[in-house]
Motif scaffolding. Structure first.
Motif, PDB file in Angstrom:
ATOM      1  N   PRO A  53      -3.454  -2.737  -5.827  1.00 22.42           N
ATOM      2  CA  PRO A  53      -3.423  -2.665  -4.444  1.00 22.42           C
ATOM      3  C   PRO A  53      -3.075  -4.319  -4.558  1.00 22.42           C
ATOM      4  O   PRO A  53      -2.048  -5.203  -3.135  1.00 22.42           O
ATOM      5  CB  PRO A  53      -4.201  -2.004  -3.512  1.00 22.42           C
TER       6      PRO A  53
ATOM      7  N   LEU B 202      -3.151   8.719  -5.952  1.00 24.80           N
ATOM      8  CA  LEU B 202      -3.734   8.928  -6.498  1.00 24.80           C
ATOM      9  C   LEU B 202      -4.455  10.657  -5.887  1.00 24.80           C
ATOM     10  O   LEU B 202      -4.675  11.405  -6.301  1.00 24.80           O
ATOM     11  CB  LEU B 202      -5.884   8.902  -6.507  1.00 24.80           C
TER      12      LEU B 202
ATOM     13  N   VAL C 296       3.856   2.840   8.654  1.00 24.55           N
ATOM     14  CA  VAL C 296       3.883   3.914   7.459  1.00 24.55           C
ATOM     15  C   VAL C 296       2.959   5.307   8.401  1.00 24.55           C
ATOM     16  O   VAL C 296       3.125   5.706   8.524  1.00 24.55           O
ATOM     17  CB  VAL C 296       2.772   3.226   6.346  1.00 24.55           C
TER      18      VAL C 296
ATOM     19  N   LEU D 265       7.137   2.371  -0.925  1.00 28.08           N
ATOM     20  CA  LEU D 265       6.247   1.840  -2.925  1.00 28.08           C
ATOM     21  C   LEU D 265       6.841   3.273  -3.474  1.00 28.08           C
ATOM     22  O   LEU D 265       6.800   4.224  -2.993  1.00 28.08           O
ATOM     23  CB  LEU D 265       4.534   1.996  -2.083  1.00 28.08           C
TER      24      LEU D 265
ATOM     25  N   ARG E  51       4.593  -6.268  -3.718  1.00 31.87           N
ATOM     26  CA  ARG E  51       5.143  -6.938  -2.720  1.00 31.87           C
ATOM     27  C   ARG E  51       4.271  -7.906  -1.979  1.00 31.87           C
ATOM     28  O   ARG E  51       4.113  -8.774  -1.346  1.00 31.87           O
ATOM     29  CB  ARG E  51       5.406  -5.491  -1.629  1.00 31.87           C
ATOM     30  N   VAL E  52       2.643  -7.260  -2.495  1.00 31.39           N
ATOM     31  CA  VAL E  52       1.678  -8.918  -1.935  1.00 31.39           C
ATOM     32  C   VAL E  52       1.736  -9.957  -3.157  1.00 31.39           C
ATOM     33  O   VAL E  52       1.837 -10.844  -1.945  1.00 31.39           O
ATOM     34  CB  VAL E  52      -0.070  -8.136  -2.067  1.00 31.39           C
TER      35      VAL E  52
ATOM     36  N   LEU F 190       5.566  13.953  -1.591  1.00 31.54           N
ATOM     37  CA  LEU F 190       3.694  13.813  -0.995  1.00 31.54           C
ATOM     38  C   LEU F 190       3.841  11.836  -2.191  1.00 31.54           C
ATOM     39  O   LEU F 190       5.098  12.042  -3.081  1.00 31.54           O
ATOM     40  CB  LEU F 190       3.328  14.881  -2.895  1.00 31.54           C
ATOM     41  N   THR F 191       3.396  11.351  -1.072  1.00 33.57           N
ATOM     42  CA  THR F 191       3.080   9.869  -1.648  1.00 33.57           C
ATOM     43  C   THR F 191       1.962   9.410  -1.938  1.00 33.57           C
ATOM     44  O   THR F 191       0.769  10.517  -2.365  1.00 33.57           O
ATOM     45  CB  THR F 191       2.988   9.358  -0.679  1.00 33.57           C
ATOM     46  N   GLN F 192       1.210   8.707  -2.506  1.00 32.40           N
ATOM     47  CA  GLN F 192       0.604   7.656  -2.540  1.00 32.40           C
ATOM     48  C   GLN F 192      -0.340   7.946  -4.204  1.00 32.40           C
ATOM     49  O   GLN F 192      -0.706   9.709  -4.257  1.00 32.40           O
ATOM     50  CB  GLN F 192      -0.715   8.375  -1.994  1.00 32.40           C
TER      51      GLN F 192
ATOM     52  N   PRO G  86       7.673   6.709   4.007  1.00 32.10           N
ATOM     53  CA  PRO G  86       7.838   5.400   4.483  1.00 32.10           C
ATOM     54  C   PRO G  86       7.095   4.443   4.151  1.00 32.10           C
ATOM     55  O   PRO G  86       7.072   2.960   5.091  1.00 32.10           O
ATOM     56  CB  PRO G  86       6.627   6.418   5.695  1.00 32.10           C
ATOM     57  N   SER G  87       6.103   4.599   2.734  1.00 34.65           N
ATOM     58  CA  SER G  87       5.278   3.033   2.850  1.00 34.65           C
ATOM     59  C   SER G  87       6.666   1.961   1.453  1.00 34.65           C
ATOM     60  O   SER G  87       6.257   1.130   1.818  1.00 34.65           O
ATOM     61  CB  SER G  87       3.984   3.293   1.808  1.00 34.65           C
TER      62      SER G  87
ATOM     63  N   TRP H 142      -0.683  -7.069   6.524  1.00 31.96           N
ATOM     64  CA  TRP H 142      -1.702  -5.586   6.123  1.00 31.96           C
ATOM     65  C   TRP H 142      -1.060  -4.838   6.491  1.00 31.96           C
ATOM     66  O   TRP H 142      -1.352  -3.371   6.647  1.00 31.96           O
ATOM     67  CB  TRP H 142      -2.444  -5.927   4.919  1.00 31.96           C
TER      68      TRP H 142
END
Lengths: 214, 214
Positions: A109, A70, B144, A54, A114-115, A66-68, A51-52, B137
């Motif tokens: 981050p 770390l 999410v 990324l 996107r930033v 699984l996401t993220q 959903p992010s 942000w």
């Protein structure tokens, strides 16, 4: 077989590739092109997995995603405990995690695609202003790493590579890509080279991925 | 006794205060004023404790200083295992970590004081542009979280509060401070309220800290 949704140049995906290789976990590489056609990460099909929107995302054999980066690496470290990616001693573990987080929280981050795109859309930042923004946060973080990594060990926090090294190597790829002056970071570059001499790191390099385009 | 170097309004310090309270660990609060006189975090004295010049930092009784809020909380969770701040099951643990990281990696660092100050210095961002940046942000990350938190539990990831809730409550403080429209985040606000009804969370609120100024 697990499927890693990533992109060759994503440093967060690079971290997970190194961890998978260190753990000797075979996986299928699924490229998510962050650039072509406005970015495949924005599709509904990918958003259903993450959903992010990324990368990376790791799809387990059960279908669970699984996401993220770390969180995924923490999972892999539980699933396959050897070699361990963090020290056992609680204080040493906290120090190694802190080094990883200087990169994963205080640099990466803020420099995310996107930033930087949002800087362009909001403040009319041009390509050079965006690159300068990225170099600023990398230098700020690397100055901290100079003070936090060990000076007399083969790797960042000890005799074996771990989470801190994983994050460092991936971030150094980005630093070189965006032309950061690395003169003040000799110790960090030494750690990077020690890591890249190992096959699990070398095989995870962006240039070695099937979706690498130049 | 441990010393927590923090600032009442720092959401990263807020996270650590909640964790210390949940673990029933007594600590001495040391205020580091991030605003007065250009910011006490920039002094050499503080840099000696935390080379990143960010809060929080946790000084142990041995004098060793731990940095990075999530590394500190991981340490506290090892030091005092009950109540656990993450689920035991590896996949559930990874999912809870991912929720925490959506906040701690994908929202908070981009909205950090120094980043927003850098927006002003580099792109002449005024107060409204800075607030809009922060809200952007937060909304992106909260969208999410809407998809990732559990819908039928008392807290974000289960029947007891944990790391995901700690990060959520602290970020919600910031969202309210900067005027984010919370209408789309009813479930998240419900979790926040369930947490703040508990003394370990309530006692950690920014307004309840000795250095709170208004």
């Amino acid at each position: 077989m697990m499927k890693l949704f990533g992109y060759w140049r994503s440093t967060a995906a690079y971290r997970v590739r190194i961890a998978l290789n260190l753990k000797k976990i075979a996986y299928e590489h699924v490229g998510v092109d962050l650039v072509a056609g406005g970015g495949q990460q924005h599709t509904n099909a990918y958003g259903h997995k993450n959903p992010s929107h990324l990368v990376p995302a790791l799809e387990l054999e059960s279908g669970k995603v699984l996401t993220q980066s770390l969180a995924i690496i923490d999972y892999l470290d539980t699933l396959v405990p050897a070699p361990p990616l963090l020290p056992t001693h609680p204080e040493a573990r906290a120090e190694a995690l802190a080094v990883a987080h200087v990169i994963a929280m205080d640099i990466h981050p803020i420099n995310n695609l996107r930033v930087v795109q949002h800087l362009g859309a909001t403040f009319d930042a041009d390509a050079e202003a965006k690159a300068e923004w990225m170099r600023h946060w990398m230098a700020t973080g690397f100055d901290v790493l100079n003070a936090l990594v060990k000076q007399d060990t083969a790797f960042a926090m000890g005799a074996a590579p771990g989470l801190a090294d994983i994050c460092l190597v991936a971030q150094f790829y980005n630093a070189r890509r965006w032309g950061l002056d690395l003169q003040a970071y000799g110790r960090l570059a030494e750690i990077e080279q020690a890591c890249l001499a190992l096959k699990p790191f070398a095989d995870a390099r962006p240039e070695a991925q099937p979706d690498a385009t130049n």
